[in-house]
Write an enzyme that holds these catalytic residues in place. Structure first.
Site, PDB file in Angstrom:
ATOM      1  N   GLU A   1      12.982 -63.013  28.880  1.00  0.00           N
ATOM      2  CA  GLU A   1      12.278 -63.609  30.018  1.00  0.00           C
ATOM      3  C   GLU A   1      13.013 -64.816  30.571  1.00  0.00           C
ATOM      4  O   GLU A   1      13.090 -65.005  31.785  1.00  0.00           O
ATOM      5  CB  GLU A   1      10.851 -63.993  29.609  1.00  0.00           C
ATOM      6  CG  GLU A   1       9.964 -62.832  29.227  1.00  0.00           C
ATOM      7  CD  GLU A   1       9.569 -61.949  30.406  1.00  0.00           C
ATOM      8  OE1 GLU A   1       8.950 -60.905  30.175  1.00  0.00           O
ATOM      9  OE2 GLU A   1       9.898 -62.299  31.567  1.00  0.00           O
TER      10      GLU A   1
ATOM     11  N   ARG B   1      14.419 -64.557  34.461  1.00  0.00           N
ATOM     12  CA  ARG B   1      13.738 -65.424  35.424  1.00  0.00           C
ATOM     13  C   ARG B   1      14.532 -66.702  35.696  1.00  0.00           C
ATOM     14  O   ARG B   1      14.828 -67.021  36.854  1.00  0.00           O
ATOM     15  CB  ARG B   1      12.333 -65.772  34.934  1.00  0.00           C
ATOM     16  CG  ARG B   1      11.470 -64.545  34.700  1.00  0.00           C
ATOM     17  CD  ARG B   1      10.004 -64.899  34.598  1.00  0.00           C
ATOM     18  NE  ARG B   1       9.261 -63.876  33.861  1.00  0.00           N
ATOM     19  CZ  ARG B   1       7.962 -63.663  33.963  1.00  0.00           C
ATOM     20  NH1 ARG B   1       7.235 -64.409  34.774  1.00  0.00           N
ATOM     21  NH2 ARG B   1       7.359 -62.722  33.251  1.00  0.00           N
TER      22      ARG B   1
ATOM     23  N   ASP C   1      12.818 -49.659  29.768  1.00  0.00           N
ATOM     24  CA  ASP C   1      13.102 -49.591  31.203  1.00  0.00           C
ATOM     25  C   ASP C   1      14.409 -50.212  31.691  1.00  0.00           C
ATOM     26  O   ASP C   1      15.331 -49.525  32.128  1.00  0.00           O
ATOM     27  CB  ASP C   1      11.921 -50.162  31.995  1.00  0.00           C
ATOM     28  CG  ASP C   1      11.424 -51.516  31.493  1.00  0.00           C
ATOM     29  OD1 ASP C   1      12.089 -52.130  30.646  1.00  0.00           O
ATOM     30  OD2 ASP C   1      10.366 -51.964  31.964  1.00  0.00           O
TER      31      ASP C   1
END
Length: 584
Positions: A208, A212, A341
């Site tokens: 993360e 980000r 994914d």
């Protein structure tokens, strides 16, 4: 006579004696040598060799400059000054701007991507208004926190970012910039300068923080040239490296940014690292090496590739859990949704970002796609194509909202597949995107559930209460954007507008946007969370969907999995620069 052209030399001065002429010429030649030599003591970024210009295009321009005249004026300033001076409407940029990617077109197009069709432009302006509304409420009620809680009008910090703050600010920088919301962008930039503190000791998700914060800062730097973002991202990148200190070099999922200690998630099977987490570092880490001129970041992610290429893959598939100690798979669960994914996404995007020179990424991607087609792609009785999950050979006929990114992924990779399969891949991308759209249209709110199934008599619907929520996710809209760019089929813009109307009706509250707990009921139950990825991804993809293709053109940019655009690294430009040639 040459002296006639020299200022300050009178006609009488033409009668100088030979010795005087010699001294004067010596002085003049020394002055010219000094001035010429001074060029080599200027910073790299203002040497002419650092200004990479395409033979057929003008230098890319920054925000506020969309016309040909603006581009010419910008180029003229670069030539005259050897650096970058902002034009009217531009933000102040550093001299060491990130045009190292050798962009073919201005990032923001000729007119900031404004569509000529009034209806499409009206829709784009609506998306821009949604972004401003979401941002203004975040600023008013949650400034400096990670996310806004719009119902209770306060901020949320969470435990994913290890004490880092301002996730919504970092995630919004590039969105605000490309939308031309310059007052809001400058507020965000000022916060980064004064308040982004990277000296934290909390437990951070490597994944993360990378997608980000690292992705957001890199993108902001490449779009604006602000040195601030480069220095921050370099500092943060160094703090992530200790996560790779494992017997295999496969990073653990959690890291203390202060101490450098790392460990695996408690819920991960047998202390595993997660495929989608350690496989979603490549784009950002290659750019960290690009900017720092330190190959260590590229070496870390290339080592992951080497290990994955060595170990056996069941039926050619990549399971979701891998031991960072032994380097072996821990479970044989395969998913194109959560846990798996973006590993696949980063394979094809690594190939594209390398200017199609990363042959290893290409081989891995098309090999994985072949295995996915053979084992996971299914057709429902109603004719819908979907991606099932695989658990040790047993299919689970469930597709997650997260897996809906795969329509766009297969689409952008279609042209580089085997010639005889290119149309097949584009058709497959369209079929998957259609299925994900069906998951939206079959709900009462016209928003899609977290996961939907194709068994028990239902198709593209959530059958479990725990799967019926929608948290402002972007993946379906992401595929609409890519498929629009690839086909220009107007249905993708219509589907995107359906999503805008649904978001406005069901997710917009008085003080922001909120996810909902059940997409199958018109009585909204809000989750009180405006996710940072709503600002970074969902609204950005909608804005791009209703913009012309020259706004962040796909031939120049790839989007990381948080929708932060990163420039393609053109090897022709590296070859023109001896210093970069040495690095790579």
């Amino acid at each position: 006579m040459v002296f006639r052209k020299l200022p300050g030399v009178s006609a009488s001065g033409m009668g100088l004696r030979l010795s005087q002429k010699f001294v004067f010429l010596l002085f003049l030649s020394g002055l010219v040598t000094l001035c010429f030599g001074a060029l080599f003591f200027l910073p790299d970024s203002v040497r002419l060799k650092r200004i990479f210009l395409s033979k057929t295009e003008t230098q890319p321009v920054t925000v506020g400059s969309g016309s040909e005249n603006d581009a010419r004026e910008h180029l003229k300033r670069l030539k005259n000054q050897g650096g970058m001076t902002p034009a009217k409407g531009e933000t102040t940029t550093s001299s060491d701007h990130g045009f190292k990617g050798c962009l073919l077109k201005p990032p923001l197009g000729r007119d900031n991507g404004k569509p000529s069709d009034p209806k499409t432009n009206e829709r784009r302006e609506k998306v821009k208004e949604m972004m401003k509304f979401a941002w203004d409420n975040y600023k008013r009620y949650a400034w400096g926190k990670n996310e806004l809680r719009p119902l209770t009008r306060n901020g949320h910090i969470g435990n994913m970012f290890g004490g880092l703050r301002g996730a919504s600010i970092i995630d919004s920088l590039d969105t605000l910039y490309i939308m031309g919301l310059m007052e809001e962008y400058n507020d965000a930039k000022d916060w980064v300068q004064t308040s982004l503190d990277l000296n934290s000791n909390g437990e951070a998700s490597l994944f993360e923080v990378n997608i980000r914060y690292v992705g957001g800062l890199l993108s902001a730097y490449y779009l604006t040239g602000e040195e601030l973002y480069k220095s921050k991202v370099m500092e943060l990148g160094e703090k992530l490296l200790p996560a790779f200190n494992t017997p295999t070099g496969i990073p653990r999922g959690v890291i203390n940014l202060g101490s450098g200690t790392s460990w695996s998630w408690g819920w991960a099977s047998a202390g595993s690292s997660i495929l989608a987490e350690f496989g979603t570092l490549h784009l950002e880490f290659v750019h960290l090496s690009e900017l720092s001129r330190n190959p260590i970041y590229t070496e870390k992610v290339m080592n992951i590739r080497k290990l994955l290429n060595k170990i056996e893959k069941p039926h050619g598939l990549y399971p979701n859990f891998l031991s960072p100690v032994s380097g072996n798979w821990v479970q044989h669960h395969v998913s194109i949704g959560g846990l798996g994914d973006s590993f696949y996404e980063y394979l094809i995007k690594s190939y594209l970002m390398s200017d199609k020179t990363d042959g290893d990424a290409k081989t891995m991607y098309y090999g994985a796609l072949e295995a996915i087609e053979a084992n996971l792609v299914q057709k429902s009785p109603g004719g819908l194509t979907y991606m099932a999950e695989w658990r040790g050979g047993i299919l689970d006929h469930k597709m997650g909202h997260l897996a809906c990114f795969s329509g766009g992924m297969i689409g952008i990779g279609a042209d580089d597949g085997a010639p005889e399969k290119r149309q097949h891949y584009l058709d497959l991308a369209a079929e998957i995107t259609h299925t994900c759209h069906e998951s939206y249209t079959r709900s009462a709110t016209k928003l899609g559930p977290e996961a939907f199934r194709f068994d028990g008599g239902g198709e593209a619907t959530a059958t479990r209460l725990s799967d019926r929520y929608y948290i402002l996710r972007p993946e379906v809209i992401e595929s609409y954007m890519y498929m629009w760019r690839l086909t220009h089929d107007p249905k993708y813009r219509e589907w995107g507008w359906e999503a805008v109307e649904a978001l406005e009706q069901h997710c917009r509250v008085e003080s922001g946007f909120s996810g909902i707990r059940d997409v199958y009921t018109m009585t909204a139950s809000h989750d009180n969370m405006q996710q940072s990825f709503f600002l970074s991804e969902t609204l950005k993809y909608l804005y791009l969907l209703f913009s012309d293709d020259d706004l962040l053109p796909l031939e120049d940019w790839v989007f990381n999995t948080e929708a932060h655009p990163l420039p393609i690294i053109r090897k022709s430009c590296l070859q023109d620069d001896p210093e970069k040639r040495d690095e790579f």
